[in-house]
Structure formats: C-alpha cells, structure tokens
Design a protein around this motif. Structure first.
Motif, PDB file in Angstrom:
ATOM      1  N   ASN A 546     -37.317 -16.114 -15.575  1.00 51.60           N
ATOM      2  CA  ASN A 546     -37.667 -15.148 -16.732  1.00 51.60           C
ATOM      3  C   ASN A 546     -37.807 -16.355 -17.957  1.00 51.60           C
ATOM      4  OD1 ASN A 546     -37.365 -12.638 -15.952  1.00 51.60           O
ATOM      5  ND2 ASN A 546     -35.298 -13.194 -15.607  1.00 51.60           N
ATOM      6  N   ARG A 595     -42.022  -9.595 -11.916  1.00 53.50           N
ATOM      7  CA  ARG A 595     -41.853  -9.009 -13.268  1.00 53.50           C
ATOM      8  C   ARG A 595     -42.167  -7.435 -13.233  1.00 53.50           C
ATOM      9  NH1 ARG A 595     -45.434 -12.727 -17.277  1.00 53.50           N
ATOM     10  NH2 ARG A 595     -44.477 -14.604 -17.418  1.00 53.50           N
ATOM     11  N   SER A 598     -38.998  -5.710 -11.830  1.00 55.76           N
ATOM     12  CA  SER A 598     -37.478  -6.294 -12.547  1.00 55.76           C
ATOM     13  C   SER A 598     -37.837  -5.006 -13.575  1.00 55.76           C
ATOM     14  CB  SER A 598     -37.910  -7.358 -13.198  1.00 55.76           C
ATOM     15  OG  SER A 598     -37.540  -8.590 -12.171  1.00 55.76           O
ATOM     16  N   LYS A 599     -39.133  -4.950 -14.321  1.00 58.16           N
ATOM     17  CA  LYS A 599     -39.008  -4.122 -15.222  1.00 58.16           C
ATOM     18  C   LYS A 599     -38.785  -2.580 -14.886  1.00 58.16           C
ATOM     19  CE  LYS A 599     -42.412  -2.353 -18.983  1.00 58.16           C
ATOM     20  NZ  LYS A 599     -43.769  -2.480 -19.486  1.00 58.16           N
TER      21      LYS A 599
END
Length: 892
Positions: A546, A595, A598-599
């Motif tokens: 991140n 990503r 994760s979102k």
C-alpha cells in the motif's frame, strides 16, 4: 524598523495564473488568477505584517526602452486570454482592499519599484520588493531586499555579491554582457552568466573591460565583444533601472486601511469565490442586517399563538411556512429531534427547543406536546411547506410520527436546477450565491461541542431561525427564476414529487445477510493473503504493497519497468499506469487485483455490517438529487451504486443483499436506455429500425464496423462494438476508445468514423448540437433540464474538447435519468394507490430494486414493467429486463 512590502503586480498576475489551473465560475468565467492573487497578497499581509504596503504595475503604453530599441520584449507571447479577462477584477479586489497602487504611463513597474523603495529607504524603512524578477537585484541595498514569496526566499546584498561577484549597483554591467532572451536584450552572443561574472571579476568594470578588451585571452570571446560594442551599450541602457521617475507618494498613503468589506463581498459572491468569503466578517453581512427577529418558544401558550398564526390566512396570506429541524445526526434515520424552527416571513422566525441538554439549560416544552400541537399544521396539505433539503426534515418528522404533507418548495432543488454545475447547494452556499448573505454555519454554532443538543438555546434560536428565514427569502427569489428559465414544470412535476419517493426508499432500507458478509470477509482475507504471497514472490522481496513509494522502488528501480507518469514524489503507480504496465509484466496485474479486492473488503464487506441500523436491522443509504450535473441520482452513506455488477466478487457481494422472509427482490433494468434516447434525439433511421424491430444493437454495430454478416459476429467483435456504442454516447475520443479496446488510436478513429458513416443521423445531430450549444451556452434534456457548458468557449483546446463531450453526453444521460425518475414517481403512486406492500429500495443508474411480498410478485412485475416502459413516448420503444430472486445477485 518599520517595513514596506512592495508587490511587483504584473509578476504576481502570471504567478497566480499558473499556480492554480482550471478554476472558474459555473458559467465558465476564469477565476484562478483572482483567487491566487488575492491569497498571495493576503498571505504577505498575514505572515509579514508590514507597516506599509503597495502594489506596482507596468504601464500598457510603450516605454523609453521601446523607443530606443523597437524589439524590446518583442518575442514575449501575449497575455493568455483567460488571464486578460481577470486583470480588471483583480484590480477591483485590490481597490476594495484599499491597497495603494502605482502605475505610470510610459514606465515599467521595475522603475517605479526602484523609486518608491529608494524614497522609503531615506525614511529609514526596511523595504521588501516581492518579485521573482532578477532584474531588480540591481537596486538591492542594506535596507532594500527582494522577497520571493513562492520560495519564501529573501535576497540580500551579500547574496548578489556572492552570485555575481559585483555589488548590486554594478549588476547592469553583468547583464549588459549576458543579455536576456526573455526581454529580447541582445548582450554579447556566446556570453552567459558564468562568463560575464568571470570577466567582471577580471576587469573590475564594464568600461575597463571595453578599454582593455585586447587583453582578453580567448580570441573568439575578444572578437565577439569587439564586434558587439553597440549591443553592449544598448543592453546597458535597457537593463538599467531608472531611479528618477517622477512618482508622487507619501508613506501615509501606504498605511494599512480597513477594506471595503461590502464591495469585497459583492466581488467574491459574483465570481463564486466561496473560500475567500470567509475573509469577510460575518457580522457585516448576516441576516440581522435585514432586521430579522428570532423568537424562542418555550411556553405552551406561545406555541399556540405561533400555530394559530400559521393557520390564520389574514396573518399568513400566502398559506406557507418554512421548516427546519435541528437534530443529533446527519443521518435522518439516526437523528433525534432537538428543535424545530418555523417562519412565515423573512423578517421573523420562531425556534422551538425540545431537547437541549447542558448546564443551566432552561425548561423546554416536551417533544410530545410540540408534536401534538404542530402535527395538524404539518400534515395539512393546504399549508405549503418550504425547506432546504426538506427530504431530511420529512424523514426526521416521519420517525416522530408526523407525516409531512403539502411540500411546496425545496430551495436546494431550485438552486441545483438553476445551476447544476455548482458543486455545492448547501444553505450557506445558496444564501451567499443568491442573496449575498453569509449566514452562520453549523460548524460555527457547534464549536467544540459534539451534539446540537449541547448548543445554547439562544445560539440555536439564532442559527435555526436564520435557516428558516433565509430559506423563505431564497424561495421568494428562486421561484420566479425557475419560471424565467423554463424550469417550472421540471421542478414541480418531477423533482419535487420525487422527494417523497426517495424518502420512502431511504426509510425502507435494505437487508443484508450479515453471516454471509462475515464469511465473504474471511474468504477475501485468504484470497488477499494468497495474492500478497504471489506479489512478494514476483518482486523477490516483501514490501508494503500500500506504500506508493515502496511500490515505485520495486517497479521502476528493481524491475526496471518503464516510467509513464511523473508526479511530485517520483513516478505514478495509479490504476491507469498499472493497467499499461500489465501488458509488460505480471506484477502490475497482481497489484491491481490486490487493490480491487482490498477496496471491496474495506468499502463493502467489512463496512456495511457496521452501519446496519439497530432499530430497523437494515442499511439506509441517502439518495441525492443535487450532486450530478446531468440529473442522475447519486447514493451516499453508504454509496450502493458503485457495487460491481460483474465479476465473481461483485456477484458474491450482491448475493448478500437479501429480501425479508416471505418476500423476494425484484430487479427491473432499462435495456440500453441511453442508446434508445440517442435514437430518439438524433432521429437516426438505422438506430430507430434496430430498436423498433427488437434487434441486437451491439451485433448490428459490429456487423457494420467489421463488415461481416450479423449472424457471423463473434462475441469479441460484439464486445468491441458495445464499447464503441457507449463510447459514442459519452463523446469518447479515439485515444479513449483505443485504451478501452487496447488498440492503436488510428484504428480507434477508424471505428468512430465508420460508426458515423453508418449512422449519418447521429453524426448530423452531434454536429448541430455542438453549434447550438456554442451559441447558447447550454444543453437541454428532453424534459428541459438545462446545463451550461462553458468549457466550449475556453481558449484551451483540451477543455474545449471536454466541453464537446459534455455537450454530446448530457442530453442523453440527462434524459435517461429523467425517464427513470418519472417511472419511479409513477410506480410509487400506483403502489400507494393500489395499497400494495411492495417497497422500492434502490435506484442504481438504469435499475430499480424492489422488495416484493411473494403474493404480490406477478402483479408488481406487471405494474413495474408497464410504468417503466411507458414512462416516456420516444420514437423507439423502451424495454425493461426484470429478474426475481431471494437476493440481489439472483434478481439482477
């Protein structure tokens, strides 16, 4: 010592203009330089606290330098048009601040700055000339310095000696040798700063250099100086600042004066400079200047007088009342009522406190007694209610047992329809923009308190009463404006009735399967752990995925992938960059997947169970009518419109949205509504025929694009055609299409050209539309929703192209948004009329989601299809796809 700060005005114009880009009013007037210049000036006044202050400008007339050298500054590009427009406004701002300015015909700002600085120096004043222009270094003395505010750097006498090897007064001699390309000063060809400084150190002065030029060791340099003696003499005259310009000034003129706040308020309001409005003291512009009386109601007999006055037509001939509720939460479904304000005239407002609780808070009327007294007024359809975002008040009151009826006006909606390009339609902004009133803000009245119930009743009366009074003033102003702009029908027949529909949807909420969400969270965590291990294996080391900085090091330093987009902290690793790099290496592919998942986990899977309403056991989103410029509804807190439709995890998350026991979810989705609207607007025969014959629009387009029979179109070709079809709707450029289809821009352009050749009606429609919008300045939907497109008149090509895309897309997307709103209103009315228990839950772009009792399934499916397919009378039929299931994934 006292200080004088002198601003090099013209230098500041350009600095302000280029420091901020893209700032403009909602009508397209550029304001970046106005905003930047004002802030830069104020920063110096605030941070440096000068005793004296002035701004100096160049004269537009030719100077003596132009007379002796025709090409002086001749190569400089003209001032950008967008900056030129702002100069008069900037000077208005300066005058309103009562700052002394200097400008003299035939003289440059540098000369005036020098004269004023020298005069102040004689008065024992420390002078700071605020500029980025090195030409002014020559007038630096122990008491005159240069200040570069952008770099926060002060240039003193020692700095100039250190850099140029001469005293500041001798600097023109160095400059005469090196010339200046920006001012078109010739100097000596081949001599730059380094050589000029070296020569001055060696020979001591320019005169001595010329006399002893034969002693210059390098033949080429010696020859160049000898051949350019006239240029040296001319250059010296051009670069030397004239210290004898006649300038009338006294230090008293440069003292700080009280600004003309009312004039500044007018300017900042006119040019929509909301951030700058905070400079203006609120007491100079508050509603109190309109002589509004704020009355606190804490006795039963006083409440009765107010209630009777609202109902009394002789006292309230318009039969209307503005209402504003004060609560404990932004979310109406969680809010507890603290007080209510009412107003029937802008000159008087009443505040009824109900549950203020702080030390020494006075006795207040009970909530029960207030609701009992106001219920018959608020539920009376004949008494018209006005509010600002009245949907909030409607929900709060409904939760308290009051069914608010007779909603006659919403000033937030009116402000939005009149200017949908504005990003904010809060009451504070609307009051400022339409009434030039800087009202008390919620943040100001709340201070450090956590809840509105802790605010003193006196402060609450002023704040909430002002809300009600300002709202009434806005209604009186905005209602005629709606009529003038031809927006009355859209406002009263669509947007206002939609309030009740959306309120019911928000109150209904939607149920989620919390155990399933927990299970999904665990599965996502395992999947993310697996991807994380793959990323570390490919990268050859562990790092913080991140962290943009660490990812840059891995991608561009360790793996040596090509850099695509430079940013302040190195090179970008945003989605667009990673997508491009995905074709070259496997690591960006994994990063993108990481990503994305994760979102999904943080935004939906983990977040949604935490916001389930404890009273209803459901999630309650808010639907916003005043956010998007096209008229589309948006969803927030939480945003349920962005849950992915496709993909494994999108389907899994939608499966967690479920119906209550004994009910099912019904999803009704318009089929290609925007393309059908395009067919109607353009009158394109090919499009109309396809839709009338219930053809496959994407296969048909693929057939034309790839020159194959429709039955032989491959799934890949159809997918490409689909991107082209919707790309046309959104005014997509060849470059944008090439990125979507992973082809080169030339090939993408051929697709677009072929499309327009196949659909001549669409091509002609867009061509005529752009011409019309360039002329009128705005576009309209089928239902007269208007949107200004100021970008079309920009001097910037990229912004103009953006304007073209907006002009092409807005009538299509806006009309589609209007059509589904009409369908929602009609469905809502029929469900009520036919006393069905079905609830409309969500609107997601072209889809409506309902919770339907099992026994109402067939009836509601027919009702929904009928209302959605008959919401508009187009040249082509509207078509709806309906699905039913126990969860959203099954239904969609």
């Amino acid at each position: 010592m006292p200080t004088l700060y002198l601003i090099d005005g013209n230098s500041y114009f350009y600095r302000a203009f280029y420091a901020i880009r893209g700032l403009s009013t909602s009508t397209g007037f550029p304001t970046n330089a106005i905003h930047g210049f004002t802030n830069m000036i104020l920063k110096i006044i605030r941070d440096k606290k000068p005793d004296y202050f002035g701004i100096v400008f160049d004269s537009p007339e030719p100077t003596e330098r132009h007379a002796i050298y025709e090409d002086y500054k001749a190569h400089r590009p003209g001032m950008p048009d967008d900056l030129k427009l702002q100069i008069p406004v900037i000077k208005e701002v300066i005058n309103a601040f009562n700052i002394r300015t200097f400008e003299k015909a035939g003289y440059e700002a540098d000369d005036l700055l020098a004269v004023i600085a020298k005069k102040a120096e004689k008065e024992n004043i420390d002078v700071y000339i605020v500029t980025g222009d090195k030409d002014l270094c020559q007038i630096v003395t122990p008491k005159i310095r240069l200040y570069d505010s952008m770099k926060d750097k002060i240039t003193e006498e020692k700095d100039i000696k250190e850099r140029f090897g001469v005293a500041p007064s001798r600097l023109p001699e160095v400059m005469a040798l090196m010339g200046d390309t920006s001012d078109n000063i010739p100097g000596v060809p081949g001599i730059g700063e380094k050589t000029a400084v070296k020569l001055m150190k060696e020979f001591g002065s320019l005169d001595n250099l010329i006399i002893k030029r034969s002693e210059i060791k390098k033949p080429k340099l010696r020859e160049s100086i000898s051949e350019n003696l006239e240029n040296i003499e001319l250059s010296l005259k051009l670069v030397t600042i004239d210290p004898d310009v006649p300038v009338e000034m006294s230090l008293k003129d440069l003292e700080e004066r009280e600004p003309d706040w009312s004039r500044l308020h007018e300017i900042f309001t006119k040019f929509e400079l909301r951030a700058l409005m905070n400079l203006v003291p609120k007491e100079l512009q508050s509603l109190s200047s309109h002589k509004c009386e704020y009355v606190t109601i804490i006795k039963k007999d006083h409440l009765k007088v107010v209630a009777d006055a609202i109902k009394d037509t002789s006292n309230n001939p318009s039969g209307e009342v503005t209402i504003d509720t004060e609560t404990t939460s932004k979310s109406p479904m969680l809010a507890e009522l603290v007080g209510i304000s009412l107003s029937t005239t802008p000159e008087k407002a009443y505040y009824i406190p109900i549950s203020h609780s702080y030390n020494d808070s006075p006795q207040q009327l009970s909530k029960e007694s207030v609701i009992k007294k106001l219920k018959h007024i608020l539920e009376d359809r004949n008494i018209k209610k006005t509010g600002h975002n009245i949907k909030y008040d409607l929900i709060v009151l409904k939760n308290e047992g009051i069914d608010l009826k007779g909603i006659g006006f919403d000033t937030m909606l009116a402000s939005y329809l009149l200017n949908p390009n504005r990003t904010n339609h809060s009451l504070e902004d609307a009051a400022m923009n339409h009434l030039s009133i800087k009202k008390l803000t919620f943040k100001e009245v709340l201070g450090k308190k956590k809840l509105f119930s802790e605010v003193s009743i006196e402060d609450a009366t002023r704040y909430s009463g002002e809300d009600a009074a300002v709202t009434l003033s806005l209604r009186k102003l905005l209602e005629p404006e709606l009529k003038k702009e031809g927006l009355t029908e859209l406002f009263y027949d669509m947007e206002l009735p939609l309030i009740a529909v959306l309120a019911d949807m928000e109150m209904a909420g939607i149920k989620i399967d919390q155990p399933l969400m927990k299970s999904l969270s665990n599965k996502l965590s395992r999947e993310l752990d697996s991807i994380e291990k793959r990323i570390y294996f490919i990268a050859g080391e562990e790092f913080n995925i991140n962290s943009s900085k660490q990812l840059q090091e891995i991608l561009f330093e360790k793996l040596g992938l090509r850099t695509i987009k430079k940013i302040k902290t190195g090179f970008s690793t945003d989605v667009s960059v990673l997508e491009q790099l995905s074709y070259e290496h496997e690591l960006p592919v994994e990063i993108l997947e990481y990503r994305s998942l994760s979102k999904l986990r943080s935004t939906y899977v983990d977040a949604l169970p935490k916001i389930v309403n404890p009273s209803t056991g459901r999630i309650h989103t808010s639907f916003n009518q005043t956010i998007t410029a096209t008229g589309r509804l948006s969803s927030s807190d939480p945003n349920l419109q962005n849950i992915p439709i496709r993909g494994e995890w999108g389907t899994r998350i939608r499966a967690a949205f479920i119906a209550e026991e004994g009910s099912v979810l019904l999803s009704s989705d318009y089929s290609q509504v925007e393309l059908r609207v395009l067919a109607h607007l353009s009158g394109d025969k090919r499009l109309i025929d396809i839709f009338k014959n219930d053809g496959d629009i994407h296969s048909s387009t693929a057939s034309g694009l790839f020159n194959v029979a429709e039955e032989k179109v491959t799934s890949e070709q159809r997918r490409g055609a689909k991107v082209v079809n919707f790309g046309i709707v959104y005014g997509m450029s060849p470059y944008g299409l090439s990125k979507e289809l992973s082809i080169n821009p030339g090939e993408a352009k051929n697709y677009i050209d072929t499309y327009f050749a196949l659909h001549a009606g669409v091509s002609k429609y867009f061509e005529q539309l752009i011409k019309e919008v360039t002329k009128t300045g705005y576009v309209k939907t089928l239902y007269n929703r208007k949107r200004a497109i100021p970008e079309l008149n920009s001097s910037n090509k990229n912004i103009r192209q953006l304007g073209e895309r907006l002009a092409m897309n807005t009538p299509i997307q806006g009309s589609a948004a209007d059509i589904i709103k009409i369908a929602m209103i009609n469905i809502h009315n029929r469900l009520k009329k036919e006393k069905l228990k079905t609830k409309m839950l969500l609107q997601v772009h072209d889809e409506l989601l309902f919770e339907v009792p099992e026994k109402e399934k067939e009836k509601v499916e027919k009702l929904v299809r009928q209302e959605m397919e008959n919401a508009a009378n187009l040249l082509v039929p509207l078509k709806v796809d309906i699905g039913i299931g126990n969860n959203w994934a099954e239904a969609h």
